[in-house]
Design a protein around this motif. Structure first.
Motif, mmCIF file in Angstrom:
data_model
loop_
_atom_site.group_PDB
_atom_site.id
_atom_site.type_symbol
_atom_site.label_atom_id
_atom_site.label_comp_id
_atom_site.label_asym_id
_atom_site.label_seq_id
_atom_site.Cartn_x
_atom_site.Cartn_y
_atom_site.Cartn_z
ATOM 1 N N TYR A 18 3.652 -9.220 -6.711
ATOM 2 C CA TYR A 18 3.511 -10.093 -5.405
ATOM 3 C C TYR A 18 3.904 -11.534 -5.567
ATOM 4 O O TYR A 18 4.856 -12.028 -4.735
ATOM 5 C CB TYR A 18 2.042 -10.239 -5.066
ATOM 6 N N TYR A 41 7.898 -9.513 3.676
ATOM 7 C CA TYR A 41 7.300 -8.209 4.252
ATOM 8 C C TYR A 41 6.895 -7.439 3.131
ATOM 9 O O TYR A 41 5.913 -6.836 3.207
ATOM 10 C CB TYR A 41 8.582 -7.344 4.812
ATOM 11 N N ILE A 44 3.685 -8.891 1.645
ATOM 12 C CA ILE A 44 2.489 -8.677 2.565
ATOM 13 C C ILE A 44 2.441 -7.229 2.315
ATOM 14 O O ILE A 44 0.985 -6.993 2.018
ATOM 15 C CB ILE A 44 3.007 -8.847 4.129
ATOM 16 N N LYS A 45 3.065 -6.476 2.123
ATOM 17 C CA LYS A 45 2.717 -4.869 2.277
ATOM 18 C C LYS A 45 1.976 -4.845 0.404
ATOM 19 O O LYS A 45 0.950 -4.293 0.713
ATOM 20 C CB LYS A 45 3.648 -4.021 1.712
ATOM 21 N N LEU A 47 0.193 -7.183 -0.937
ATOM 22 C CA LEU A 47 -1.028 -7.964 -0.615
ATOM 23 C C LEU A 47 -2.095 -7.086 -0.020
ATOM 24 O O LEU A 47 -3.290 -7.181 -0.405
ATOM 25 C CB LEU A 47 -0.752 -9.076 0.233
ATOM 26 N N ASN A 48 -1.478 -6.210 1.002
ATOM 27 C CA ASN A 48 -2.296 -5.200 1.670
ATOM 28 C C ASN A 48 -3.214 -4.252 0.642
ATOM 29 O O ASN A 48 -4.273 -4.153 0.660
ATOM 30 C CB ASN A 48 -1.639 -4.445 2.546
ATOM 31 N N LYS A 49 -2.145 -3.767 -0.263
ATOM 32 C CA LYS A 49 -2.589 -3.049 -1.508
ATOM 33 C C LYS A 49 -3.666 -3.423 -2.385
ATOM 34 O O LYS A 49 -4.764 -2.950 -2.673
ATOM 35 C CB LYS A 49 -1.271 -2.371 -2.199
ATOM 36 N N ASN A 51 -5.821 -6.126 -1.590
ATOM 37 C CA ASN A 51 -6.767 -6.153 -0.951
ATOM 38 C C ASN A 51 -7.818 -4.915 -0.923
ATOM 39 O O ASN A 51 -9.030 -4.957 -1.105
ATOM 40 C CB ASN A 51 -6.637 -6.577 0.547
ATOM 41 N N ARG A 52 -6.892 -3.807 -0.938
ATOM 42 C CA ARG A 52 -7.675 -2.566 -0.989
ATOM 43 C C ARG A 52 -8.206 -2.177 -2.226
ATOM 44 O O ARG A 52 -9.331 -1.575 -2.356
ATOM 45 C CB ARG A 52 -6.758 -1.408 -0.635
ATOM 46 N N TYR A 55 -11.337 -4.296 -2.937
ATOM 47 C CA TYR A 55 -12.487 -3.367 -2.254
ATOM 48 C C TYR A 55 -13.108 -2.361 -3.073
ATOM 49 O O TYR A 55 -14.214 -2.087 -3.197
ATOM 50 C CB TYR A 55 -12.211 -3.052 -0.869
#
Length: 65
Positions: A18, A41, A44-45, A47-49, A51-52, A55
């Motif tokens: 990232y 882009y 950002i993808k 970063l989404n991973k 964050n998951r 979690y």
């Protein structure tokens, strides 16, 4: 190696990737805006991973406590 260690290792790898993509996007901003947008882009993808995964690791920590 337990599951939380695997998640942490994967998070570290994704975090390095990232940071590389964000740096590429910044460096390409002045010379090639299309490449900059592509790198941003992808960052950002990732970063989404991340964050998951954050979690999931939080969820496993709470179930262990």
């Amino acid at each position: 190696m337990n599951r939380s260690d695997e998640i942490k290792t994967h998070q570290d790898q994704l975090n390095k990737r990232y940071k590389t993509l964000v740096e590429q996007a910044y460096n390409f901003r002045q010379t090639d805006s299309a490449l900059s947008d592509i790198s941003e882009y992808k960052a950002i993808k990732l970063l989404n991973k991340l964050n998951r995964l954050k979690y999931l690791s939080r969820e496993q920590y709470q179930s262990a406590v």
